[in-house]
Structures are given as structure tokens and as C-alpha cells.
Design a protein around this motif. Structure first.
Motif, PDB file in Angstrom:
ATOM      1  N   MET A 283     -33.799 157.376 116.045  1.00  0.00           N
ATOM      2  CA  MET A 283     -32.265 157.365 116.196  1.00  0.00           C
ATOM      3  C   MET A 283     -31.820 158.687 116.675  1.00  0.00           C
ATOM      4  N   VAL A 284     -30.385 158.368 117.404  1.00  0.00           N
ATOM      5  CA  VAL A 284     -29.717 159.773 117.745  1.00  0.00           C
ATOM      6  C   VAL A 284     -29.302 160.424 116.803  1.00  0.00           C
ATOM      7  N   ALA A 285     -29.293 159.840 115.461  1.00  0.00           N
ATOM      8  CA  ALA A 285     -28.821 160.854 114.371  1.00  0.00           C
ATOM      9  C   ALA A 285     -29.383 160.110 113.257  1.00  0.00           C
ATOM     10  N   LYS A 286     -29.799 160.615 111.901  1.00  0.00           N
ATOM     11  CA  LYS A 286     -30.416 159.956 110.868  1.00  0.00           C
ATOM     12  C   LYS A 286     -29.580 158.862 110.386  1.00  0.00           C
ATOM     13  N   ASN A 287     -30.044 157.636 110.379  1.00  0.00           N
ATOM     14  CA  ASN A 287     -29.670 156.392 109.865  1.00  0.00           C
ATOM     15  C   ASN A 287     -28.652 155.892 110.810  1.00  0.00           C
ATOM     16  N   GLN A 288     -28.617 156.203 112.089  1.00  0.00           N
ATOM     17  CA  GLN A 288     -27.780 155.507 113.191  1.00  0.00           C
ATOM     18  C   GLN A 288     -28.610 154.584 113.996  1.00  0.00           C
ATOM     19  N   PRO A 289     -28.276 153.396 113.808  1.00  0.00           N
ATOM     20  CA  PRO A 289     -29.295 152.539 114.537  1.00  0.00           C
ATOM     21  C   PRO A 289     -29.211 152.796 115.962  1.00  0.00           C
ATOM     22  N   THR A 290     -30.202 152.650 116.645  1.00  0.00           N
ATOM     23  CA  THR A 290     -30.310 153.192 117.953  1.00  0.00           C
ATOM     24  C   THR A 290     -31.399 152.275 118.756  1.00  0.00           C
ATOM     25  N   ILE A 291     -30.858 151.743 119.732  1.00  0.00           N
ATOM     26  CA  ILE A 291     -31.765 150.992 120.690  1.00  0.00           C
ATOM     27  C   ILE A 291     -31.846 151.664 121.945  1.00  0.00           C
TER      28      ILE A 291
ATOM     29  N   LEU B  46     -20.545 156.599 128.105  1.00  0.00           N
ATOM     30  CA  LEU B  46     -21.629 156.107 127.207  1.00  0.00           C
ATOM     31  C   LEU B  46     -22.137 157.002 126.355  1.00  0.00           C
ATOM     32  N   ILE B  47     -22.812 158.081 127.286  1.00  0.00           N
ATOM     33  CA  ILE B  47     -23.648 159.122 126.681  1.00  0.00           C
ATOM     34  C   ILE B  47     -22.714 160.179 125.732  1.00  0.00           C
ATOM     35  N   LYS B  48     -21.486 160.441 126.366  1.00  0.00           N
ATOM     36  CA  LYS B  48     -20.513 161.261 125.739  1.00  0.00           C
ATOM     37  C   LYS B  48     -20.234 160.452 124.218  1.00  0.00           C
ATOM     38  N   ASP B  49     -20.092 159.194 124.121  1.00  0.00           N
ATOM     39  CA  ASP B  49     -19.624 158.343 122.773  1.00  0.00           C
ATOM     40  C   ASP B  49     -21.035 158.615 121.910  1.00  0.00           C
ATOM     41  N   VAL B  50     -22.223 158.460 122.329  1.00  0.00           N
ATOM     42  CA  VAL B  50     -23.306 158.375 121.671  1.00  0.00           C
ATOM     43  C   VAL B  50     -23.386 159.801 120.522  1.00  0.00           C
ATOM     44  N   PRO B  51     -23.426 159.461 119.225  1.00  0.00           N
ATOM     45  CA  PRO B  51     -23.274 160.360 118.089  1.00  0.00           C
ATOM     46  C   PRO B  51     -24.613 161.388 118.282  1.00  0.00           C
ATOM     47  N   GLY B  52     -24.379 162.397 119.219  1.00  0.00           N
ATOM     48  CA  GLY B  52     -25.345 163.331 119.576  1.00  0.00           C
ATOM     49  C   GLY B  52     -25.634 164.163 118.286  1.00  0.00           C
TER      50      GLY B  52
ATOM     51  N   TYR C  65     -26.429 152.063 121.924  1.00  0.00           N
ATOM     52  CA  TYR C  65     -27.625 152.110 123.210  1.00  0.00           C
ATOM     53  C   TYR C  65     -27.681 153.254 123.929  1.00  0.00           C
ATOM     54  N   VAL C  66     -28.785 153.900 123.917  1.00  0.00           N
ATOM     55  CA  VAL C  66     -29.102 155.227 124.482  1.00  0.00           C
ATOM     56  C   VAL C  66     -30.228 155.235 125.453  1.00  0.00           C
ATOM     57  N   ARG C  67     -30.181 156.457 126.346  1.00  0.00           N
ATOM     58  CA  ARG C  67     -31.461 156.506 127.199  1.00  0.00           C
ATOM     59  C   ARG C  67     -31.743 157.920 126.696  1.00  0.00           C
ATOM     60  N   MET C  68     -33.162 158.190 126.450  1.00  0.00           N
ATOM     61  CA  MET C  68     -33.614 159.217 125.844  1.00  0.00           C
ATOM     62  C   MET C  68     -34.569 159.760 126.856  1.00  0.00           C
ATOM     63  N   GLY C  69     -34.864 161.165 126.553  1.00  0.00           N
ATOM     64  CA  GLY C  69     -35.774 162.182 127.308  1.00  0.00           C
ATOM     65  C   GLY C  69     -37.040 161.963 127.241  1.00  0.00           C
ATOM     66  N   GLY C  70     -37.404 161.449 126.183  1.00  0.00           N
ATOM     67  CA  GLY C  70     -38.682 161.053 125.855  1.00  0.00           C
ATOM     68  C   GLY C  70     -39.402 160.136 126.918  1.00  0.00           C
TER      69      GLY C  70
END
Lengths: 455, 455
Positions: free
Chosen positions: B185-193, B263-269, B394-399
């Protein structure tokens, strides 16, 4: 009067070689503290041998790290000159061990060469001196000159304590001239007198990034990679023309005169390509490999490490990376000043997002140059030529012997560098060796030399 | 109908955790062949657990290296959908071992986190799925859908054999959709798809110079230093603006749209600085760290080595130096083409006097992007939100998860990436851990999800 001593060396050759093998079998590696007891054993071997020969006051002097072996001979009387004989009994580490064809501490003779760590640098050459002293004592009952012996156990780690020792015990080590055999001939059996040596200094650079290794997928793109940063720093210090690009590095370096270029050109040089197993040499733009190696400063990365080194891949951004750098210096360059220039450069070019530590090699040495036509050096050259039946050449070399600079600095006495190694000895590398005919002719040279001192 | 299963998980929490500890205690490191028997043991653990739960045809499928654990459940009947559940039971190496606060294979709970190699990547998340299947079976007597289980032992070494396996056994693994929990998840307990993943490729560069380590005093100035050459090559591949300077590297990369930037900016990074322990982030010029990490290609040196790495200094010119490089790719970049570009660049810039070998990482993967509003993905998002009581992002990730690209490529079915890790899990690093509340809420999410499939 040299004949008897030479005959003695012939008659006792096997026994003396066996004794040398026992000396070389002691793994006296000074870099790594696990070998401290071996260092002690090698020092004790020398102390007993010196007593056996008839030296007085033979002792191990504690230095805080590895002992210095001292002994003296005063029977030649007040009118005879006194020589300070310096050598070292510590050796370089043996890694990569898997590349040795025979065990580094099990001396073995193959094709006329004696293979063992230290066979050439410097235990083999130290032993030659002691064997010659033994031969003269046993056949003449006395030595033609007084001798002070100074055998060090820290040469391969920068002679950490010798400098203080020489300063503190000025009287003890005081002599009329010094003789050192810790160098080589420019070609096998080519009598060579060194009239110049390079100085030495070094730094270790550590680039620190994240406080732990990071997953390259989760952090790649947000965090500076310490290995990448290190390579960018290192690549900015020397270009592909082999020119050091650190501001001020060449300041004060005396230009190479045409005479000296000719002198260097005439020195029978080794075939670098063959000896190093490379297809092409690389040297500073505007200089030949021989000129660069003998008379121009060098900058080498001796080691680098960081991140994952195992089998397969590990997709991390590592937390740090380190490089070990040493430079060989020429007259006009000050070691401490060079360390400062290197540090300033590193700090200046280090990219944001990482922190850089520069550790300065504690001990350095200035370069050294001597007047080749001093009578004591001329006598050495003649003895050399007599033993090897070949004209002696005078050269500058790329190696550094810190003690040379210090002896000159403290006592201001002539220093005779009588080296018997050859370019193929693989000093500091796997399969170090020393040719047995250089061993024999080298001892012959020393017999002539000592007997010529009072002529 | 989820209540009973959730109650079961609560009632059996301690027993299940104990079972997880036993699983994590098996050092199933796939990189190093000394762990082959541990890999086998971990696979067997999973096989028996699956049989215990009530899966049919549970078996270890030989791949030539590490076995693949397969099992299936068909009792939901022909009208119910079939899910392909993928995970991996192999883990990363543990070095540097001295940085672990507790032993990597002795699971330990500190401050609500479970510390152990694999606790998050991916053994912990695989176990959560099996525990949830157990809970539903024990309370409902059946699962609401058919399941095919594919648990791999080679994910950390590039899924060497999975690719062939999926191709050869198309029918066996065929399903209506796939679920994978090997992300975070992008942050602890932040549901992330995850709707996008990066691709992956790599090379290893070895620079060979002299055929043995050389004394820097005797050869410095005549021989190209392989470490220096390597740093010059590496420094020419990425600049300090974090821009890859290899010709064609960015060709075909789709530009980042303003919508996606928002979208990326709004993701709780996460706070990269705090998580990585750095003072300053570093990312590609023109992109934020989050943009670079999630949606731009990366180039990382994962490891470097050459020459002397021990205590003190060793004044050598080493005979070789090696660097391990991996890149994370985005849509539009072809892994094999990128490997070719890297190799061409290395060969082009390599200085004279050394030879360069480029070893290409055998397995690579293209990047992956999916349509976020597919009903199966929406149901996952709702289950997530219900369990964590928070809106799903909803995020894209580097992995990179090679299997994702392959499953899409072979079966062309929707893939739901349901990851429960957190940014502080220290994947691939010392002190890997997984928060126990994410463990509990994650299983709750899975219970809701499976029960929602037929609604």
C-alpha cells in the motif's frame, strides 16, 4: 679476499636455501591482525639469525604494532665506516588466494624461480644480506665495516611506527650511509641503481546514502544511488587520457628534461604488455609508459566495493559504496597537500543526496632523488657490474620506499638502493617469485661491495 | 456470510500466527544454491497446508530449479468463476546479516510488527491467503469460487522457469482472473490498487585488465586500471540530474499526462526522506520523486566490486572490476532492446587497454498497465475500503512482477493486484517486517472479496 666468502656461499648453498624457505614459510602479513603471531615469529627468526652470525645487542623493539628487529656490529673499529642496513620482513596479503599455483607460504622452486610470498619483496633480499654477513664472518672472522641493522614489520602498511622510532632513537640508528635492498633491476640480471623513487599518499572515499539497502522498485527514482555517485566522483578525477583532472595535482612537478627522457629511453625497459598480459598500454598523454611509470605522478584506484556482490542479482539501492585510492608522487609534490586537493575535489563534485567521507592515509612519503656519482654509489655500481658482468644503469622508479625519504630527512646521509628483484617477480600479486640466479649473483655483489668499502 | 470466517480468524489468531512463524523460519533463499533443501522444505509446507485446507491435486511441480507449488479447488461448480492465485515462497538473501536486530529466520514481534525475512515479501502475504481459504472452508464448508494455486520458488531470481511452465501448462493454469498479493500500500492502512507495474531488465559489466594484480609502483602509468575504466563507463550512463544518458533509452516512453501527474500527486505518498534516512531526494530532472518512482524508468547499480577490499591499503592495479545493473521499465520500453542499448553504450565508451564483458540478465519483463474500473477490480477496492475503513487509491508502482506481464500475455485475463505491504517493510533489506494490523485487516479484505465475487 672475497673468494673465501664466495666459496662459503657455494658450499653452503643448499643449507642456506633451506633456511630461507623456513623464513618464507612464516605468513608475516602485516595488514591483517590475525597474523600478529606470525609477524612475531618472523621477527624472532631474524633476531636469532643475527645473534648466530655474531651481531651484538640483537633485539625486538616494540613499536606499538609490529616489532622492529635491531642489531649492531662494532668490531670493525672506529676508523671503519658504519652502514645502516634497512629491510622489512612483513609481506602483502595473498588474496586472491585461488590464483596461486603453489601455496604462498610453501616455498617451491619452478624453472629456476623461487615461488613464495615475500621471496622478492622483501624477505628474500633481507635474507641475502644476512647470509652474506654470515659468509664473511665465518671466513674472515670479522666484517670490513660496522653495521646497524634495522628490519621493519610494517613496511606494507605504511611503516606506521618507523618514522617516530627513527626520530626518537636518532643516536641508535645513526650511521655514515645506508643500504637498502627493497627494489628491483629494470630487467633480469641488469645491474640497476635507483637514483629516484616516487612518493606516496592515499585516501579512502566512502559515499553514504540511505540508512539501509532499499528495494530499487520502491525507491528507484527518489533516492541517489551511492555507487552511481561514487563512480561519478571517481570518473571526474582522471580522464581516459590518463591525465589526473584534480585541480593543482601537477602543481610544482618539475618538467621532464630532454636529457632525462633520453636516459629513460635508453634504460632497457621491460615489455609491459607481456608482463601485465594486456593488449595495449595506457599512459599519460604526452608521455611514454616508461616515462609515466618512472618519472610522472600516478593515480590508482586499488579497490572498490558496495552493494550486492553475490551470485545472481539483488535489486537494491545500496546504502553505501567505498573506493581505496593511492597516488605515487614525484619531486615537487607534497603528500599532505595532494591529500587535501583530492579531498576538496571529492567534496566539490559529490552530488546532492549523499554524504561523502574522505579518510586520509595516515602515512605518506615525499619523492626522493639522489646524486648518482657519489663514491659509495659508484662502488656499488662496480660491484654490481663485476658480479653480473654487465654495465650498471641508473634509473628512477615508480615505487615508493617511505623510509628512504625519512633517513635522508633525519640523517642526511647517502642512501644506496641495491635492489635485486626482477620485473617478473609479481610483487603484491599471486605467484610472487624470485630468480635463484639473481639470488646468487646478488649475494656475490654484496660480498664485493662490503669488501670494497675501505679500498 | 463473512462474519463466521472473520470470527474463525479471530478465534484462531494465535495458532495461525504460530504456523506463519514456522513457515518464515525456513530460510528459503532462492539466489544461493546452498539453500536448495530449505526451498524444498518451504514448498512442502505449502503443499501440506493446501491439502489440509481441502485443496485437490496439491503437488510440487519440478521446474529444473526450485519446485512450483500447485493445487486446485473445483467444488464451487462450473457456474462459479475460477481465480488463479499466484504468490512466491522464496526470499531475498539476508546480507548484510550484521545489520539485523533479530535473526532473519527467527520471527519476532516488536511494536506490532512481525520481523523476519519474507514476512512481507511474499511468504507473509501468501500465508494470509491460505489462512483465509482455511477460515472460509472451516466455517462455510466450501469456497465461493474455484481456485487454482500457483506458488513459485524463483521470483527473487527472475522467475527463471515459471515463464515456460505457464506456456507449457496453459490448460492447467487457465482461469477467469488472477489475484496476486506481492505488493504494498502507498501508506500504512491506505487501501491501494496497483493499475501499473514497471518492467525489468539488467546487465552485469566486467572490465578485464592485466592478467594478474599489479604493483602500482612498477606498472602505474603503463597499464589501464580496470576499476577506473569501469567508473568511467558507469558515470557515462547516468548524469547527476538522474537522467539516463544511454542513446535511445527513453525511446517510445509515453509522456506523463497532466491527468496522471495529478493522480500521482494526489496519492498519499510516503515520506521518502524519512523512510530511506536521507537528507535530500534525487529524481529525474523535470519529475517529482513520486513521478519518477511510479511512472518513469530507472537505472540502478545494485553492486560493484574489484581489487582490494580488506583492512588497510594494498597498492595494486587490480586485474578486473564488476558492476551489476538493473533497470525498471515503463510501457513503451522493450527489455531486450534496452539490454542491447546498454551493451552498445558500454562497448562504445570502454577505453583502450581493457576488455569489457557484458552479461545480459536472462529474464526480463515488460511494464504492465490495466484498466482500473473493471468490476473485479472495483469489488477488490470495495472490500479493501470496507476492511480498512478508508477510500481505496489507484496507483502505478516502481516494482516489477514479471508474472503479471506473462499472465496477461498468455491468458489475457484481468489481474487484481491486492497488496498489503507497507513502505516501511524494508523489503530486500535487513530487518524486513510486516505490521500485524495490516495482516489482520488484509485477511478481512480477502474474506469480503471472495464472498463478493458472485454478488
Amino acid at each position: 679476499m672475497s673468494e673465501k666468502a664466495l666459496q662459503y656461499l657455494t658450499d653452503n648453498r643448499e643449507r642456506l636455501l633451506q633456511k630461507l624457505y623456513n623464513f618464507l614459510a612464516i605468513p608475516s602479513v602485516s595488514t591483517d591482525s590475525v597474523h600478529n603471531k606470525d609477524i612475531k615469529e618472523a621477527a624472532t627468526f631474524l633476531q636469532s639469525y643475527l645473534e648466530e652470525i655474531g651481531f651484538e645487542n640483537a633485539k625486538l623493539m616494540e613499536t606499538g604494532k609490529h616489532p622492529l628487529v635491531y642489531a649492531e656490529y662494532n668490531e670493525a673499529g672506529p676508523d671503519a665506516p658504519t652502514v645502516l642496513f634497512y629491510g622489512h620482513y612483513d609481506v602483502q596479503p595473498v588474496d586472491p588466494i585461488e590464483l596461486w599455483e603453489s601455496e604462498p607460504f610453501k616455498p617451491e622452486v619452478r624453472d629456476g624461480r623461487l615461488y613464495a610470498r615475500g621471496s622478492s619483496d622483501d624477505k628474500g633480499q633481507v635474507f641475502m644480506h644476512l647470509a652474506v654477513f654470515e659468509a664473511i664472518m665465518k671466513t674472515e672472522g670479522k666484517l670490513p665495516l660496522n653495521v646497524k641493522v634495522c628490519l621493519e614489520g610494517e613496511e606494507e602498511i605504511g611503516s606506521e611506527n618507523l618514522y617516530d622510532m627513527l626520530h626518537e632513537k636518532k643516536e641508535l640508528f645513526h650511521a655514515d650511509f645506508a643500504v637498502i635492498s627493497d627494489s628491483g633491476m629494470v630487467a633480469k640480471n641488469q645491474p640497476t641503481i635507483l637514483y629516484g623513487l616516487k612518493g606516496f599518499t592515499g585516501i579512502e572515499i566512502t559515499v553514504n546514502g540511505p540508512d539501509h539497502d532499499l528495494h530499487s522498485g520502491m525507491y528507484g527514482g527518489a533516492v541517489r544511488n551511492p555507487i552511481m555517485a561514487l563512480t561519478q566522483i571517481l570518473a571526474s578525477m582522471k580522464n581516459t587520457d590518463e591525465v589526473v583532472t584534480v585541480d593543482g595535482f601537477y602543481d610544482g612537478v618539475e618538467p621532464l628534461s630532454e636529457d632525462e627522457r633520453t636516459l629513460i629511453k635508453d634504460v632497457p625497459g621491460e615489455d609491459y604488455k607481456e608482463a601485465a598480459g594486456i593488449s595495449e598500454t595506457a599512459s599519460e598523454k604526452g608521455y611514454t609508459p616508461k616515462e609515466h611509470t618512472m618519472a610522472r605522478p600516478t593515480f590508482e584506484i586499488n579497490g572498490v566495493y558496495g552493494g550486492y556482490q553475490g551470485e545472481g542479482t539483488k535489486t537494491i539501492i545500496p546504502s553505501s559504496a567505498t573506493a581505496k585510492i593511492t597516488c605515487r608522487l614525484v619531486p615537487g609534490q607534497d603528500p599532505q597537500k595532494i591529500q587535501g586537493l583530492l579531498e576538496d575535489h571529492v567534496k566539490k563534485v559529490a552530488p546532492a543526496g549523499v554524504t561523502v567521507e574522505v579518510k586520509k592515509e595516515k602515512l605518506s612519503a615525499k619523492a626522493y632523488k639522489v646524486e648518482p656519482n657519489h663514491p659509495l654509489i659508484q662502488k656499488a655500481a662496480e660491484s654490481y657490474t663485476k658480479a653480473f658482468d654487465k654495465e650498471t644503469v641508473y634509473v628512477r622508479m615508480g615505487g615508493s620506499i617511505p623510509v628512504v625519504e625519512w633517513i635522508e630527512d633525519i640523517y642526511n646521509i647517502p642512501i644506496v638502493l641495491l635492489g635485486f628483484g626482477t620485473p617478473d617477480d609479481r610483487l603484491h600479486s599471486p605467484n610472487e617469485s624470485f630468480p635463484l640466479d639473481s639470488y646468487d649473483k646478488g649475494m656475490e655483489t654484496l660480498v664485493y661491495y662490503w669488501n670494497s668499502i675501505n679500498e
